[in-house]
Design a protein around this motif. Structure first.
Motif, PDB file in Angstrom:
ATOM      1  N   ALA A 171       6.839   8.392   2.560  1.00 26.22           N
ATOM      2  CA  ALA A 171       6.473   9.296   3.652  1.00 26.22           C
ATOM      3  C   ALA A 171       6.093  10.676   3.113  1.00 26.22           C
ATOM      4  O   ALA A 171       5.204  11.332   3.657  1.00 26.22           O
ATOM      5  CB  ALA A 171       7.624   9.415   4.641  1.00 26.22           C
ATOM      6  N   GLN A 172       6.764  11.103   2.028  1.00 22.82           N
ATOM      7  CA  GLN A 172       6.412  12.403   1.449  1.00 22.82           C
ATOM      8  C   GLN A 172       5.021  12.350   0.847  1.00 22.82           C
ATOM      9  O   GLN A 172       4.253  13.316   0.921  1.00 22.82           O
ATOM     10  CB  GLN A 172       7.445  12.796   0.394  1.00 22.82           C
ATOM     11  CG  GLN A 172       8.804  13.035   1.002  1.00 22.82           C
ATOM     12  CD  GLN A 172       9.725  13.804   0.084  1.00 22.82           C
ATOM     13  OE1 GLN A 172       9.361  14.162  -1.027  1.00 22.82           O
ATOM     14  NE2 GLN A 172      10.930  14.047   0.558  1.00 22.82           N
TER      15      GLN A 172
ATOM     16  N   ALA B 180       5.004   7.367  11.349  1.00 21.00           N
ATOM     17  CA  ALA B 180       4.694   8.755  11.658  1.00 21.00           C
ATOM     18  C   ALA B 180       5.954   9.600  11.767  1.00 21.00           C
ATOM     19  O   ALA B 180       5.935  10.796  11.459  1.00 21.00           O
ATOM     20  CB  ALA B 180       3.891   8.821  12.958  1.00 21.00           C
TER      21      ALA B 180
ATOM     22  N   GLN C  77       2.636  10.442   1.937  1.00 18.45           N
ATOM     23  CA  GLN C  77       1.718  10.442   3.074  1.00 18.45           C
ATOM     24  C   GLN C  77       1.550  11.853   3.640  1.00 18.45           C
ATOM     25  O   GLN C  77       0.468  12.233   4.071  1.00 18.45           O
ATOM     26  CB  GLN C  77       2.236   9.486   4.155  1.00 18.45           C
ATOM     27  CG  GLN C  77       1.181   9.124   5.148  1.00 18.45           C
ATOM     28  CD  GLN C  77       1.621   8.069   6.140  1.00 18.45           C
ATOM     29  OE1 GLN C  77       0.911   7.829   7.086  1.00 18.45           O
ATOM     30  NE2 GLN C  77       2.755   7.448   5.956  1.00 18.45           N
ATOM     31  N   ALA C  78       2.633  12.643   3.623  1.00 24.35           N
ATOM     32  CA  ALA C  78       2.534  14.040   4.068  1.00 24.35           C
ATOM     33  C   ALA C  78       1.574  14.813   3.167  1.00 24.35           C
ATOM     34  O   ALA C  78       0.752  15.608   3.640  1.00 24.35           O
ATOM     35  CB  ALA C  78       3.914  14.687   4.060  1.00 24.35           C
TER      36      ALA C  78
ATOM     37  N   MET D 211       0.124   3.193   5.230  1.00 22.25           N
ATOM     38  CA  MET D 211       0.128   4.578   5.697  1.00 22.25           C
ATOM     39  C   MET D 211      -0.724   4.685   6.956  1.00 22.25           C
ATOM     40  O   MET D 211      -1.852   5.167   6.943  1.00 22.25           O
ATOM     41  CB  MET D 211      -0.391   5.488   4.592  1.00 22.25           C
ATOM     42  CG  MET D 211       0.471   5.414   3.345  1.00 22.25           C
ATOM     43  SD  MET D 211       0.006   6.566   2.094  1.00 22.25           S
ATOM     44  CE  MET D 211       1.479   6.584   1.087  1.00 22.25           C
TER      45      MET D 211
ATOM     46  N   SER E  71       5.472   3.520   5.846  1.00 23.48           N
ATOM     47  CA  SER E  71       6.145   4.733   6.296  1.00 23.48           C
ATOM     48  C   SER E  71       5.496   5.164   7.597  1.00 23.48           C
ATOM     49  O   SER E  71       4.309   5.426   7.650  1.00 23.48           O
ATOM     50  CB  SER E  71       6.034   5.837   5.241  1.00 23.48           C
ATOM     51  OG  SER E  71       4.694   6.025   4.844  1.00 23.48           O
TER      52      SER E  71
ATOM     53  N   ARG F 264       8.679   9.455   9.963  1.00 26.15           N
ATOM     54  CA  ARG F 264       9.120   9.903   8.634  1.00 26.15           C
ATOM     55  C   ARG F 264       8.142  10.914   8.037  1.00 26.15           C
ATOM     56  O   ARG F 264       8.547  11.813   7.294  1.00 26.15           O
ATOM     57  CB  ARG F 264       9.283   8.691   7.711  1.00 26.15           C
ATOM     58  CG  ARG F 264      10.459   7.816   8.149  1.00 26.15           C
ATOM     59  CD  ARG F 264      10.556   6.572   7.316  1.00 26.15           C
ATOM     60  NE  ARG F 264      10.760   6.862   5.913  1.00 26.15           N
ATOM     61  CZ  ARG F 264      10.626   5.953   4.943  1.00 26.15           C
ATOM     62  NH1 ARG F 264      10.302   4.724   5.256  1.00 26.15           N
ATOM     63  NH2 ARG F 264      10.824   6.277   3.691  1.00 26.15           N
ATOM     64  N   VAL F 265       6.848  10.766   8.373  1.00 26.92           N
ATOM     65  CA  VAL F 265       5.872  11.771   7.920  1.00 26.92           C
ATOM     66  C   VAL F 265       6.169  13.113   8.568  1.00 26.92           C
ATOM     67  O   VAL F 265       6.134  14.169   7.916  1.00 26.92           O
ATOM     68  CB  VAL F 265       4.430  11.318   8.251  1.00 26.92           C
ATOM     69  CG1 VAL F 265       3.429  12.368   7.811  1.00 26.92           C
ATOM     70  CG2 VAL F 265       4.125   9.993   7.585  1.00 26.92           C
TER      71      VAL F 265
ATOM     72  N   LEU G 204      -1.813   8.300   8.205  1.00 25.75           N
ATOM     73  CA  LEU G 204      -2.901   8.878   7.415  1.00 25.75           C
ATOM     74  C   LEU G 204      -4.222   8.182   7.739  1.00 25.75           C
ATOM     75  O   LEU G 204      -5.281   8.835   7.780  1.00 25.75           O
ATOM     76  CB  LEU G 204      -2.574   8.748   5.930  1.00 25.75           C
ATOM     77  CG  LEU G 204      -3.460   9.514   4.967  1.00 25.75           C
ATOM     78  CD1 LEU G 204      -3.505  10.979   5.322  1.00 25.75           C
ATOM     79  CD2 LEU G 204      -2.969   9.343   3.544  1.00 25.75           C
TER      80      LEU G 204
END
Lengths: 97, 160
Positions: free
Chosen positions: A53-54, B121, A56-57, B49, B119, B123-124, B52
């Motif tokens: 997730a990091q 949204a 993806q951020a 993802m 993962s 958790r993002v 994204l």
């Protein structure tokens, strides 16, 4: 492994386009191809990790950066084309040293 | 199934990238760029993802591609010559591109690429508003500056 080869190929194709295209808009589009390939590669490395997730951020941040770059680049191209009617890279020599 | 989920967007991205670089007609170039961007969104989906991938479709296919089409509409009136390839430096560029490909493919060969864990949204959002909050704020500021810069550039171009 296959995604690494794919992203390397996409990046190289984009690089060839940046070096050979003469239209400024086309050069920007090829730069987008390079940026997209690099982002997909970074996300592929992050996807298998537990903290994906990091990664993806970071991808969201990269998408925002690329969008800002494209917006400013295209605005400059349109402004130059409107004021002088030129849009080819060899014509834009004002800031050449 | 996983192979198809990778191969289809990968082929779309490759075809789109080749069309973007080699198409002589600028509208075909824009279509190729659209195919490439959709292929990239598909690759993000394959990597698990989904957020994204959605952002990619909204921002790139919905925003940047429309900007490119708008710019092409203005720029195509350029009478100084037809767009397209045809540089004298094609061979040098090809050598540089092939060299970059070999360098990247060999240099990154040993980096482990695990199976996507997925993962969502939520958790993002936790990452963006937690450890990455300063980067998130900085990107927001950058977008604001970019917006102001675009308005300034266009206003200056209109005054001339």
């Amino acid at each position: 492994m296959s995604v690494i080869v794919l992203c390397a190929a996409l990046f190289s194709i984009g690089l060839y386009g940046v070096l050979t295209r003469r239209e400024v808009v086309a050069v920007l589009a090829c730069a987008e191809v390079m940026l997209g390939a690099a982002t997909v590669q970074a996300m592929a490395f992050a996807a298998g990790r537990p903290d994906a997730a990091q990664g993806q951020a970071l991808g969201v941040v990269l998408v925002a950066l690329a969008a800002a770059e494209a917006a400013v680049g295209l605005a400059v191209v349109v402004a130059v084309a409107r004021s002088s009617g030129r849009s080819r890279v060899e014509d834009l020599t004002e800031v050449r040293g | 199934m996983s192979l198809v989920a990778f191969a289809v967007p990968a082929a779309l991205a490759l075809i789109g990238a080749v069309a973007t670089v080699f198409a002589r007609d600028v509208m075909r170039m824009a279509l190729g760029l659209g195919a490439f961007l959709l292929g990239v969104a598909g690759l993000y989906l394959w990597e698990g993802m989904s957020f994204l991938a959605a952002a990619q479709v909204f921002v790139y296919v919905g925003g940047v591609l429309v900007l490119v089409l708008f710019a092409l509409d203005v720029v195509r009136r350029d009478p100084s010559g037809r767009p397209g390839t045809g540089s004298r430096h094609d061979l040098t560029a090809a050598v540089a591109a092939v060299g970059t490909f070999l360098l990247l493919a060999n240099g990154l060969r040993d980096v482990p690429v695990g199976a996507p864990v997925g993962s969502g949204a939520d958790r993002v959002a936790t990452a963006l508003l937690g450890p990455f909050v300063w980067q998130f704020e900085a990107v927001g500021l950058l977008l604001l500056v970019a917006l102001a810069a675009v308005v300034a550039v266009m206003a200056r171009g209109a005054r001339r």
